[in-house]
Enzyme design. Structure first.
Site, PDB file in Angstrom:
ATOM      1  N   GLU A 202       0.808  -1.224   0.000  1.00 37.13           N
ATOM      2  CA  GLU A 202       0.000   0.000   0.000  1.00 37.13           C
ATOM      3  C   GLU A 202       0.841   1.275   0.000  1.00 37.13           C
ATOM      4  OE1 GLU A 202      -3.199   0.289   2.774  1.00 37.13           O
ATOM      5  OE2 GLU A 202      -3.890  -1.763   2.435  1.00 37.13           O
ATOM      6  N   GLU A 433      -5.055  -8.616   0.999  1.00 30.57           N
ATOM      7  CA  GLU A 433      -5.728  -8.307   2.265  1.00 30.57           C
ATOM      8  C   GLU A 433      -7.208  -8.116   1.997  1.00 30.57           C
ATOM      9  OE1 GLU A 433      -4.199  -4.991   4.493  1.00 30.57           O
ATOM     10  OE2 GLU A 433      -2.106  -5.591   4.205  1.00 30.57           O
TER      11      GLU A 433
END
Length: 551
Positions: A202, A433
């Site tokens: 991320e 995720e």
């Protein structure tokens, strides 16, 4: 197109909706999702990150990270004033944790390496920590012995604080050389057994929360007059928290783009090193993980449709488009202008195609509309000329979870997958995720806290929509639960719980207990006759004494 017409209708540019008489058919179909609905080689795993679970912040020669420094020097930046000094003590409990993974039936474990645990001084010239390398060797070996594939993230937001102090970390191009060095040490030490590498986790969150919202270290970004709007944006994705009263001002109109540019170059150089020197002999694959909160047009107007596309460009496309095409999204080039760095011809060739797979972290979605307002100052938050909302006509986009940014929108994962297939050359994708949180209600007993049906439904529904995307040809190869354990959730601290395994913070032993969702996953992944999980106490009296501070 019509998919399972008796249950669901999905058309291009529309939101998936139930077409059954009362929605019960769709619900029951989702609840019947099973392991055999997915290919036999489809990977099911769980994920964590070093700072969130390891603890042992100064053990084994580990250096200080940016998160160590931030949480210990400015505890007010964390909602419950906590830190990851002990976290959930995975550093000392990893062997027991691998046993838990095995019992759950997981075939993969995604975890991150701590840069300052391996290189306490930030770079090779200051020495490699033998203890740090040994810890990860032991973890990798334990996983493989349990028939669990390690998926390693090289950088999950914890840069050595010494590099942050020396030259500003990712704000300076010097970080690229240091990241290359660190990455190569990882390939050299662990690549003989690790076959799946993720360079960055991320980068959007690291960039925006750290250099625009000021909620993550180094807490740079807005000026005081920007706080209300920035506070709103800071809560739009996992990990965002309250703004610090005394955080360091930066330039939210230029710094995030510089940081992102350096992150992309770090990624591309690491991939190049791996492909040039290690991939052929080690036989692994390498990619990058990005996040996306799907932007759904608020209305059917062309303005809102274009705004939603820009919203996706400014989040996911910012980091995916360069590795696919070698260039930033056209909308970013248009709206950011000269403040957006440019890749040299050599860099463009290096960046383009620098992935074997793309990881996606998906949690939620938002409604997006056009914002024609001309901002008075330059900022990433206003550059896309979009407005976001979790409501349409006063109806929420989904049920709200524990965090104020997380609304449960399972159909959003379908939209992301189909869009990626269309826009980014049909890549190999891993859902690295996906998960949901609950408030850490300290008034609940541990027995009460294990009842997490919301998490079971969340995973059932997201797997259902993921399978729909796969049926449309999206090349998804795996799915990782966030998270395996309750843990330190960045600016939220321990105030929310994402784990399928409950961690008892109060008893001082960090006991792991299976929630109902863990039992569901166990049944989903293994035979119904599998041995049930047991709530066993910790075995190490020495560990209990150490955590209590006694001798």
């Amino acid at each position: 197109m019509d998919i399972q017409s008796n249950v669901l209708t999905i058309t291009s540019g529309s939101t998936p909706t139930d077409t059954s008489s009362n929605g019960q058919a769709a619900k029951s179909t989702k609840e019947r999702i099973k392991r055999s609905d997915f290919p036999s080689d489809f990977v099911f795993g769980a994920a964590t990150a070093s700072y969130q679970v390891e603890g042992a912040w100064n053990e084994g020669g580990k250096g200080m990270s940016n998160w160590d420094y931030f949480t210990q020097s400015q505890p007010g930046g964390i909602s419950d004033f906590s830190n990851g000094t002990i976290a959930i003590d995975h550093y000392n409990m990893f062997k027991d944790d691998v046993v838990v993974m095995k019992k759950l039936g997981l075939k993969a474990y995604r975890f991150s390496l701590s840069w300052p645990r391996i290189l306490p001084g930030g770079r090779l010239c200051h020495g490699v920590s033998k203890e740090g390398v040994q810890f990860y060797n032991d973890l990798i070996d334990a996983l493989l012995a349990a028939d669990i594939e390690p998926y390693i993230t090289i950088f999950h937001w914890d840069i050595p604080q010494c590099l942050q102090l020396e030259y500003g970390g990712f704000l300076h191009e010097r970080v690229v050389k240091d990241f290359i060095e660190y990455s190569e040490i990882c390939f050299w030490e662990f690549g003989d057994r690790v076959k799946y590498w993720i360079t960055l986790n991320e980068p959007w969150s690291f960039t925006v929360q750290g250099y625009v919202a000021g909620a993550f270290p180094p807490n740079r970004g807005v000026t005081p007059k920007d706080t209300e709007e920035t506070q709103k944006h800071a809560r739009l994705h996992r990990g965002g928290g309250k703004l610090l009263a005394a955080f360091k001002y930066g330039n939210p109109g230029t710094e995030p783009y510089k940081v992102a540019h350096n992150l992309i170059l770090c990624h591309a150089h690491a991939v190049d090193i791996y492909r040039t020197k290690y991939q052929e002999s080690q036989g692994g694959k390498i990619g990058i993980t990005n996040c996306i909160s799907w932007n759904e047009p608020l209305t059917d107007s062309q303005e809102d449709k274009d705004a939603a596309t820009r919203g996706n460009d400014f989040m996911l496309g910012w980091f995916v488009e360069p590795v696919v095409t070698g260039e930033y999204p056209e909308s970013m080039i248009k709206y950011v202008g000269d403040r957006l760095p440019k890749f040299s011809e050599k860099e463009e060739k290096l960046v383009k195609g620098s992935y074997d797979f793309l990881g996606i972290n998906y949690y939620t979605s938002t409604y997006t509309s056009d914002d024609p307002t001309k901002p008075t100052t330059d900022s990433y938050f206003t550059d896309s000329h979009t407005k976001t909302s979790h409501e349409r006509n006063k109806v929420p986009i989904g049920a709200q979870a524990g965090s104020d940014w997380l609304y449960i929108v399972p159909w959003g994962i379908y939209r992301v997958m189909v869009d990626m297939k269309k826009r980014y050359n049909d890549p190999v994708i891993y859902i690295t995720e996906n998960g949901v949180d609950e408030v850490n209600d300290k008034s609940k007993t541990s027995t009460e806290a294990l009842k997490d049906d919301i998490r079971i439904h969340y995973h059932q529904e997201h797997l259902y929509y993921l399978k729909l995307a796969m049926d449309q040809g999206v090349n998804v190869k795996g799915y990782f639960i966030w998270s395996l354990f309750d843990n330190f959730e960045w600016a939220a601290g321990f105030s929310v719980r994402f784990g399928v395994m409950y961690v008892d913070y109060a008893n001082g032993r960090y006991t792991r207990l299976p929630k109902r969702s863990a039992v569901w996953w166990r049944n989903f992944l293994t035979k119904p006759t599998a041995v049930p999980l047991k709530n066993e106490p910790e075995k190490s009296e020495d560990r209990r004494k150490r955590l209590r501070g006694s001798t």
